[in-house]
Write a protein that holds these residues in place. Structure first.
Motif, PDB file in Angstrom:
ATOM      1  N   GLU A  32       0.816  -1.226   0.000  1.00  0.00           N
ATOM      2  CA  GLU A  32       0.000   0.000   0.000  1.00  0.00           C
ATOM      3  C   GLU A  32       0.846   1.271   0.000  1.00  0.00           C
ATOM      4  O   GLU A  32       0.320   2.363  -0.236  1.00  0.00           O
ATOM      5  CB  GLU A  32      -0.918  -0.003   1.228  1.00  0.00           C
ATOM      6  N   GLY A  33       2.140   1.142   0.282  1.00  0.00           N
ATOM      7  CA  GLY A  33       2.993   2.315   0.301  1.00  0.00           C
ATOM      8  C   GLY A  33       4.430   1.981  -0.013  1.00  0.00           C
ATOM      9  O   GLY A  33       4.865   0.834   0.102  1.00  0.00           O
ATOM     10  N   LEU A  34       5.198   2.995  -0.411  1.00  0.00           N
ATOM     11  CA  LEU A  34       6.616   2.854  -0.727  1.00  0.00           C
ATOM     12  C   LEU A  34       7.359   4.051  -0.146  1.00  0.00           C
ATOM     13  O   LEU A  34       6.952   5.201  -0.351  1.00  0.00           O
ATOM     14  CB  LEU A  34       6.832   2.791  -2.245  1.00  0.00           C
ATOM     15  N   HIS A  35       8.443   3.771   0.567  1.00  0.00           N
ATOM     16  CA  HIS A  35       9.305   4.844   1.078  1.00  0.00           C
ATOM     17  C   HIS A  35      10.601   4.865   0.286  1.00  0.00           C
ATOM     18  O   HIS A  35      11.223   3.822   0.059  1.00  0.00           O
ATOM     19  CB  HIS A  35       9.627   4.634   2.561  1.00  0.00           C
ATOM     20  N   ILE A  36      11.039   6.070  -0.118  1.00  0.00           N
ATOM     21  CA  ILE A  36      12.300   6.211  -0.843  1.00  0.00           C
ATOM     22  C   ILE A  36      13.182   7.240  -0.142  1.00  0.00           C
ATOM     23  O   ILE A  36      12.698   8.166   0.513  1.00  0.00           O
ATOM     24  CB  ILE A  36      12.075   6.624  -2.315  1.00  0.00           C
ATOM     25  N   ASP A  37      14.481   7.064  -0.287  1.00  0.00           N
ATOM     26  CA  ASP A  37      15.484   7.928   0.321  1.00  0.00           C
ATOM     27  C   ASP A  37      15.854   9.017  -0.681  1.00  0.00           C
ATOM     28  O   ASP A  37      16.545   8.771  -1.665  1.00  0.00           O
ATOM     29  CB  ASP A  37      16.714   7.080   0.681  1.00  0.00           C
ATOM     30  N   LEU A  38      15.402  10.241  -0.426  1.00  0.00           N
ATOM     31  CA  LEU A  38      15.708  11.354  -1.316  1.00  0.00           C
ATOM     32  C   LEU A  38      16.908  12.161  -0.849  1.00  0.00           C
ATOM     33  O   LEU A  38      17.336  13.081  -1.543  1.00  0.00           O
ATOM     34  CB  LEU A  38      14.489  12.275  -1.461  1.00  0.00           C
ATOM     35  N   VAL A  39      17.456  11.841   0.322  1.00  0.00           N
ATOM     36  CA  VAL A  39      18.696  12.484   0.751  1.00  0.00           C
ATOM     37  C   VAL A  39      19.865  11.866  -0.005  1.00  0.00           C
ATOM     38  O   VAL A  39      20.699  12.571  -0.573  1.00  0.00           O
ATOM     39  CB  VAL A  39      18.886  12.344   2.271  1.00  0.00           C
ATOM     40  N   ARG A  40      19.921  10.551  -0.016  1.00  0.00           N
ATOM     41  CA  ARG A  40      20.981   9.860  -0.744  1.00  0.00           C
ATOM     42  C   ARG A  40      20.751   9.901  -2.263  1.00  0.00           C
ATOM     43  O   ARG A  40      21.707   9.898  -3.034  1.00  0.00           O
ATOM     44  CB  ARG A  40      21.046   8.400  -0.295  1.00  0.00           C
ATOM     45  N   ALA A  41      19.502   9.905  -2.695  1.00  0.00           N
ATOM     46  CA  ALA A  41      19.222   9.788  -4.128  1.00  0.00           C
ATOM     47  C   ALA A  41      18.064  10.714  -4.525  1.00  0.00           C
ATOM     48  O   ALA A  41      16.974  10.252  -4.873  1.00  0.00           O
ATOM     49  CB  ALA A  41      18.894   8.339  -4.476  1.00  0.00           C
ATOM     50  N   PRO A  42      18.283  12.036  -4.459  1.00  0.00           N
ATOM     51  CA  PRO A  42      17.187  12.962  -4.796  1.00  0.00           C
ATOM     52  C   PRO A  42      16.734  12.839  -6.244  1.00  0.00           C
ATOM     53  O   PRO A  42      15.589  13.181  -6.573  1.00  0.00           O
ATOM     54  CB  PRO A  42      17.803  14.339  -4.514  1.00  0.00           C
ATOM     55  N   GLU A  43      17.618  12.339  -7.107  1.00  0.00           N
ATOM     56  CA  GLU A  43      17.307  12.274  -8.532  1.00  0.00           C
ATOM     57  C   GLU A  43      16.196  11.277  -8.856  1.00  0.00           C
ATOM     58  O   GLU A  43      15.617  11.316  -9.952  1.00  0.00           O
ATOM     59  CB  GLU A  43      18.567  11.915  -9.323  1.00  0.00           C
ATOM     60  N   GLN A  44      15.871  10.366  -7.911  1.00  0.00           N
ATOM     61  CA  GLN A  44      14.886   9.338  -8.230  1.00  0.00           C
ATOM     62  C   GLN A  44      13.442   9.788  -8.042  1.00  0.00           C
ATOM     63  O   GLN A  44      12.512   9.066  -8.387  1.00  0.00           O
ATOM     64  CB  GLN A  44      15.150   8.079  -7.404  1.00  0.00           C
TER      65      GLN A  44
END
Length: 767
Positions: A264-276
């Motif tokens: 139901e959800g997905l967490h992504i790391d935008l500190v390490r990989a803001p480009e994604q």
């Protein structure tokens, strides 16, 4: 609305209450009931702080007495047979006694029981307890700790979001034992038990559970990607919403797998990989929540709220209430509370945020994205903007003379005068060491007397002269004990050092130090990483006086002890305005000066510890070579400014470095010492398959266990090592520093180690 949540909170307490309680329990000063009460008190306090910060959900399951992966092993009944009673039955409820035996080892009527292996958690300085799987591994819910903690949080009137390591990452991080088999063959049975656990969690009224799958930021083959699809297709039938959490990097070629899993959800790391961000939003299914990790869970710098507000507003407009805000990863890697650091200058304080403050940043950003224009939210964003403006213009950060010296580095600075095969002849003539020379890694027990003297000195109750006299007495005691043990290469014991990184950082420009900025390294071991504030320079010699004094006390060779540039970098909170390479080069130059001064002082063995060199490796193999090139270069800049007769050592511990063995050889250290005891010398396979040219000291006993290694145990490991390493290149040493042990167990263990070395020396010389 926009949900504000955290992936995890530091478990140690503002004043390291967890460490103190656990160690008191080990010493018999607290009983189990008292320890459990202390843990409950800490959990409830941490949940309350997060709720007061404005988080909508509080993480539950991030608390552990030793390690969260060990928690999961106990929950799933993954208990190595050597820890079980004669019946070999997994208990229905794994208790603290068994839990700590797995972490720390044990001794029973059959002899020493080795602790479970411990290694680094991805590219952090946190160590986890490695799960051990057998080919016929069974799984069963064997601990109710997580369920009880969920009830605790609910009784506190909070919304719990349980946190568990996901099944694929759990399998990936474990080791197959006893036979060579595919760990994925265990997935079906593992998922069955995960499903049972998720049902029990749902029955407690939980809305969301966070399943951490950080391996989705690694290089995965199709079999593991298929494993994700198999596992989560089965788990989607459980009656709880799943937030799949990824961190420490970009999803990259695993994006399709992660985005399409039926969660139901997905967490992504935008500190390490803001480009994604763009690619994830473009492919996000219309039903799925997207949690964005924009507050750095691994550093201490304040978040640029305005920058993230501007970047996330279009995402908010596009997906609405399906946008959640959180930290990049668990705040386990962050100090607890900046409010304890009243000694910081006002301008510097406003550049920083610890875990308590980071939760507030998360809540502010979530409210601002939801359209909250209140005075409180507006003021918080304006304060963030002002802090960044002042920091960018501050004179504390840049030093043109240091920058010019970095620019002047040339290739000759990273080359020894002669190759190893010529140096070794000269070094053996100078040092006159026996076959299988014995030594230690550097530190000796930090006794109550040492800590009391340091505390009294900091409080002004001892003058500097009195403190230095006390430290010299402790150094003399350490040297005398080593001579009595008849070790071949001595150390001064590091009585004057608080921490292997902090001690050096305190003597270098460009560093900032907290008083209570502790983070957990492993178990009850906490470290207080320095903060790299600006350009780095050595103002004066840092270790020379202490080691020169120690050398006057003995005719045996004494090792100078330094922490290497890569480890100094990795075990500090780095700058975010320059690359890691730039800071590492500055550290290398400072250490080069120190190495040369040690040599001038008559020290002919110098150890430059680099336990973090594997830890600093990027998670994606495509990025490895660039890192290894500058990491090796920095070590060599630090170490190569000496004469051929000076022997350079380095030490590495608790790292799976088999896959970077060529880079380790490129360091060109004359001797490396490594951790091999917990892995039963498995790490030496790398040296069997790769013709490592220089000398090696495989650790022959585990200093992190209270067990005293028997002579038979040490002999067994040394003989294994001798089957893989030429005797002329083999050293005998513990697997790490002895700072955390007491003198009684240290001397018994070292006496056994020296006795075995002497016995084998005679055997091999007679044969």
């Amino acid at each position: 609305m926009t949900i504000a949540h955290s992936l995890g909170f530091p478990r140690i307490g503002k004043q390291r209450e967890l460490k103190k309680a656990v160690e008191a329990y080990w010493r018999g000063k607290l009983n189990q009931e008292q320890l459990l009460a202390e843990g409950q008190k800490l959990r409830q306090q941490h949940w309350q702080w997060q709720a007061e910060a404005g988080l909508d959900y509080v993480p539950v399951g991030d608390f552990a007495w030793y390690d969260q992966v060990l928690n999961l092993s106990c929950t799933l009944g993954v208990i190595p047979e050597r820890f079980l009673a004669d019946a070999k039955q997994i208990p229905s409820e794994v208790g603290l006694e068994l839990y700590f035996k797995m972490a720390r080892g044990d001794t029973n009527e059959q002899g020493e029981v080795a602790a479970c292996e411990m290694t680094k958690w991805f590219d952090t300085n946190y160590h986890y307890i490695v799960p051990e799987f057998t080919e016929n591994q069974s799984f069963a819910i064997s601990s109710s700790q997580l369920l009880e903690e969920i009830k605790e949080a609910a009784q506190q009137g909070l919304k719990p979001k349980p946190v568990l390591l996901g099944p694929l990452s759990y399998l990936w991080l474990g080791k197959a034992k006893g036979s060579d088999f595919n760990k994925l063959s265990l997935l079906d049975e593992l998922i069955r038990v995960y499903g049972e656990l998720l049902v029990k969690i749902a029955d407690l009224g939980v809305e969301w559970i966070q399943l951490d799958e950080p391996i989705l930021t690694l290089d995965l083959d199709n079999e593991w990607r298929q494993g994700f699809e198999t596992a989560y297709n089965r788990l989607q039938s459980t009656p709880v919403n799943i937030l799949l959490a990824t961190y420490f990097g970009a999803l990259g070629d695993n994006l399709g797998t992660a985005i399409n899993l039926p969660t139901e959800g997905l967490h992504i790391d935008l500190v390490r990989a803001p480009e994604q961000l763009t690619s994830v939003v473009d492919r996000l299914p219309a039903y799925k929540v997207l949690s964005v990790g924009v507050v750095n869970g691994r550093n201490v710098w304040r978040t640029d709220l305005q920058q993230w507000l501007e970047r996330l507003q279009p995402v908010k407009q596009r997906i609405g209430d399906r946008l959640w805000v959180g930290p990049s990863c668990s705040l386990l890697h962050s100090p607890v509370d900046l409010n304890q650091e009243q000694q910081f200058a006002d301008d510097v304080r406003q550049w920083l945020a610890f875990a308590v403050q980071k939760n507030k940043e998360i809540a502010v950003l979530a409210k601002a994205l939801a359209g909250d224009n209140s005075t409180e939210i507006t003021a918080a964003i304006e304060a963030s903007m002002a802090a960044f403006k002042e920091k960018n213009n501050s004179g504390r950060i840049h030093d043109e003379t240091i920058q010019a010296r970095v620019q002047a580095i040339d290739a000759n600075m990273s080359i020894r005068q002669k190759p190893y095969n010529q140096r070794v002849v000269l070094q053996r003539q100078q040092l006159k060491l026996p076959l299988l020379p014995t030594t230690t890694i550097g530190s000796f027990p930090q006794t109550t007397a040492i800590r009391a003297a340091r505390k009294a000195f900091k409080a002004g109750k001892l003058t500097e002269a009195e403190y230095r006299a006390e430290m010299k007495q402790q150094i003399a005691d350490a040297v005398h004990r080593q001579e009595t043990l008849d070790l071949d290469v001595l150390v001064h014991g590091e009585a004057e050092r608080n921490d292997m990184v902090e001690y050096f950082g305190e003597q270098l420009s460009g560093f900032l130090f907290s008083q209570h900025g502790w983070v957990q390294s492993y178990g009850s071991r906490c470290v207080k990483p320095p903060i790299i504030l600006g350009d780095i320079k050595r103002e004066q010699p840092m270790t020379v006086e202490w080691i020169r004094y120690a050398q006057t006390l003995t005719n045996k060779p004494l090792k100078g002890m330094l922490t290497g540039p890569v480890t100094m970098l990795c075990w500090s909170f780095p700058r975010e305005d320059v690359s890691r390479e730039v800071s590492c080069l500055q550290l290398a130059l400072a250490l080069r000066d120190e190495v040369q001064d040690l040599e001038k002082a008559g020290i002919h063995i110098i150890q430059i510890d680099e336990p973090a060199i594997r830890e600093g490796l990027p998670l994606r193999k495509a990025e490895w070579q660039q890192y290894l090139d500058w990491a090796v270069r920095c070590f060599k800049i630090a170490s190569c400014g000496v004469e051929n007769t000076t022997q350079i050592h380095t030490h590495m511990c608790y790292s799976e470095f088999n896959d970077i063995i060529e880079a380790i050889a490129a360091l060109d250290a004359d001797v490396i010492t490594i951790e091999t005891s917990r892995s039963d010398m498995e790490l030496l396979d790398a040296f069997e398959n790769f013709e490592y040219p220089n000398e090696i000291g495989p650790g022959v006993y585990d200093i992190h266990s209270p067990n005293i290694p028997s002579q038979d145990w040490i002999k067994q490991l040394l003989k294994k090592a001798a089957n893989k390493i030429d005797l002329e290149r083999l050293w005998v040493n513990p697997d790490c520093g002895l700072k955390t042990r007491d003198w009684s167990e240290t001397e018994q263990a070292l006496a056994n180690m020296v006795a075995v070395a002497k016995e084998l020396r005679e055997e091999y010389q007679a044969s």
